[in-house]
Design an enzyme around this catalytic site. Structure first.
Site, mmCIF file in Angstrom:
data_model
loop_
_atom_site.group_PDB
_atom_site.id
_atom_site.type_symbol
_atom_site.label_atom_id
_atom_site.label_comp_id
_atom_site.label_asym_id
_atom_site.label_seq_id
_atom_site.Cartn_x
_atom_site.Cartn_y
_atom_site.Cartn_z
ATOM 1 N N ASP A 1 21.707 -64.162 -37.432
ATOM 2 C CA ASP A 1 22.508 -65.291 -36.924
ATOM 3 C C ASP A 1 21.865 -65.736 -35.606
ATOM 4 O O ASP A 1 21.017 -65.018 -35.058
ATOM 5 C CB ASP A 1 23.958 -64.794 -36.699
ATOM 6 N N ARG B 1 39.038 -74.343 -36.866
ATOM 7 C CA ARG B 1 37.791 -73.800 -36.287
ATOM 8 C C ARG B 1 37.864 -73.956 -34.776
ATOM 9 O O ARG B 1 38.118 -75.038 -34.274
ATOM 10 C CB ARG B 1 36.556 -74.529 -36.791
ATOM 11 N N HIS C 1 34.649 -64.974 -39.050
ATOM 12 C CA HIS C 1 34.261 -66.136 -39.882
ATOM 13 C C HIS C 1 34.458 -65.744 -41.357
ATOM 14 O O HIS C 1 33.503 -65.618 -42.113
ATOM 15 C CB HIS C 1 32.806 -66.511 -39.585
ATOM 16 N N CYS D 1 23.779 -67.513 -41.968
ATOM 17 C CA CYS D 1 24.942 -68.393 -42.155
ATOM 18 C C CYS D 1 24.588 -69.857 -41.886
ATOM 19 O O CYS D 1 25.254 -70.744 -42.395
ATOM 20 C CB CYS D 1 26.076 -67.943 -41.249
ATOM 21 N N GLN E 1 32.891 -67.561 -44.504
ATOM 22 C CA GLN E 1 31.441 -67.375 -44.616
ATOM 23 C C GLN E 1 31.122 -66.081 -45.365
ATOM 24 O O GLN E 1 30.204 -66.030 -46.192
ATOM 25 C CB GLN E 1 30.825 -67.341 -43.207
ATOM 26 N N ARG F 1 29.495 -71.876 -49.787
ATOM 27 C CA ARG F 1 30.621 -72.079 -48.867
ATOM 28 C C ARG F 1 31.695 -72.916 -49.562
ATOM 29 O O ARG F 1 32.889 -72.648 -49.442
ATOM 30 C CB ARG F 1 30.175 -72.822 -47.598
HETATM 31 N N1 NVA Z 1 27.701 -67.119 -34.494
HETATM 32 C C1 NVA Z 1 27.567 -68.514 -34.850
HETATM 33 C C2 NVA Z 1 27.952 -68.723 -36.286
HETATM 34 C C3 NVA Z 1 27.802 -70.143 -36.761
HETATM 35 C C4 NVA Z 1 28.227 -70.297 -38.197
HETATM 36 C C5 NVA Z 1 28.439 -69.343 -33.934
HETATM 37 O O1 NVA Z 1 29.587 -68.966 -33.682
HETATM 38 O O2 NVA Z 1 27.953 -70.372 -33.429
HETATM 39 N N1 CP Z 2 27.814 -71.553 -41.394
HETATM 40 C C1 CP Z 2 28.636 -72.447 -40.829
HETATM 41 O O1 CP Z 2 29.804 -72.161 -40.532
HETATM 42 O O2 CP Z 2 28.091 -73.672 -40.665
HETATM 43 P P1 CP Z 2 28.737 -74.899 -39.860
HETATM 44 O O3 CP Z 2 28.776 -74.487 -38.406
HETATM 45 O O4 CP Z 2 27.823 -76.053 -40.122
HETATM 46 O O5 CP Z 2 30.119 -75.130 -40.379
#
Ligand code: NVA
Ligand code: CP
Length: 337
Positions: A233, A110, A137, A274, A140, A319
């Site tokens: 989101d 990540r 992602h 998400c 997700q 998830r």
């Molecule tokens: N767009 C958000 C998704 C989090 C799961 C981010 O990248 O922070």
């Molecule tokens: N939806 C998601 O990816 O959550 P986290 O940022 O908590 O992993």
């Protein structure tokens, strides 16, 4: 269950890498593994394998989902955060990948650019799973689609509407995923936040061959008419500058998901996110934004978030089941139940 698709040894770097059949296979396998878990059937399908989880951004769901899925599969897990590895600071991505590939059977990453996860996959020699990049992602999307299938019975032909910042990881990946499984996708936003035009044109070709559409709409009420799924989101994503909030709030406030938007949709519409979400003042960022800009809730109202139409916690649970399916499909020698 029948293994129609051979996913052995595969990476999951973006939704674009998956065929329609592979997406359906991974979602069905996740449903099967979920059933096995709910029935208390242990399997340890990947017993003794090792996975390393590399997190350059924070996480609750993705980290926990990878850890629990790996334990249920009988695997061993190492978690590395940005402070506790050399990656990027003292050691290149290429060298890190080569080292980790000598010790682990798989890598989860990540972080920031998609090119990093691609480099890890290219140089490590083991399967790499994208746990979120700026652009994508994919795990997700599998969880979201399993949830839609559970709640609405099927995917193809359903009307999926995304509100807010559609040009980042979630908007991009959901658009690709919808095109692949035959769901009609609408991005509803200020046009500054529509997805990248090159990706849009690829998705329009895929959608055409799967009998669905990709649409863009600036009017929030027009977009929700006939919607089966309403998704949003956060307005500023991890890794983006805090200074973006002012402009985002001004540009995206008209696209906040409200009960009026929900009421205008299909009778059985579901609300998805998400997570994490800014729907109240119980977070430090939420409280800070309230102090600076006066907003009590952002991309979704607290009323919609807590309504019976909201399936966000089913989505969060899924998830784990979908990530388990990806790991098992890529690493297990035998997955039949
Ligand atoms: N767009 C958000 C998704 C989090 C799961 C981010 O990248 O922070
Ligand atoms: N939806 C998601 O990816 O959550 P986290 O940022 O908590 O992993």
């Amino acid at each position: 269950m029948q293994n129609k698709v051979n996913f052995k040894g595969r990476n999951l770097l973006s939704v674009m890498d998956l065929s329609t059949e592979e997406m359906e296979y991974l979602i069905d396998l996740a449903a099967d593994l979920k059933n096995r878990k709910k029935s208390g059937i242990e399997h340890k399908l990947c017993k003794g394998k090792n996975i390393v989880l590399l997190f350059e951004k924070t996480s609750t769901r993705t980290r926990c989902a990878f850890e629990v899925a790996s334990y249920d599969l009988g695997m061993n897990v190492t978690y590395l955060d940005p402070q506790s590895s050399q990656m990027g600071k003292k050691e290149s991505i290429e060298d890190t990948a080569r080292v980790l590939g000598r010790m682990y059977d798989a890598i989860e990453y990540r972080g920031f650019e998609q090119t990093i996860v691609e480099m890890l996959a290219k140089c490590s020699g083991v399967p790499v799973f994208n746990g979120l990049t700026n652009e994508s992602h994919p795990t997700q999307i599998l969880a979201d689609f399993l949830t839609i299938k559970e709640k609405l019975g099927s995917l193809a032909g359903k009307n999926f509407v995304f509100y807010g910042d559609a040009r980042y990881n979630m908007g991009n990946s959901l658009m690709v995923g919808c095109a692949k499984v035959g769901m009609n996708f609408t991005a509803c936003s200020n046009r500054k936040y529509f997805p990248d035009s090159v990706l849009v044109s690829k998705c329009q070709d895929i959608a055409k061959s799967n009998g669905c559409s990709i649409r863009f709409e600036e009017d929030p009420m027009k977009a929700s008419k006939g919607a089966d799924v309403i998704y949003t989101d956060v307005w500023v994503s991890m890794g983006e500058s805090e200074s973006a909030w002012k402009e985002r709030i001004s540009d995206l406030s008209p696209y906040q998901v409200t009960s009026d938007i929900m009421a205008n949709a299909s009778k059985n519409v579901i609300f998805m996110h998400c997570l994490p979400s800014f729907h109240d003042l119980n977070t430090t960022i939420g409280a800070d934004i309230h102090k600076k800009f006066g907003l009590k809730e952002m991309e979704v109202t607290d009323e919609v978030f807590r309504s019976p139409q909201s399936v966000v916690f089913d989505e969060a649970e899924n998830r784990m089941h979908t990530i388990k399916a990806v790991i098992a499909a890529s690493l297990a020698d035998e997955i039949a139940g």
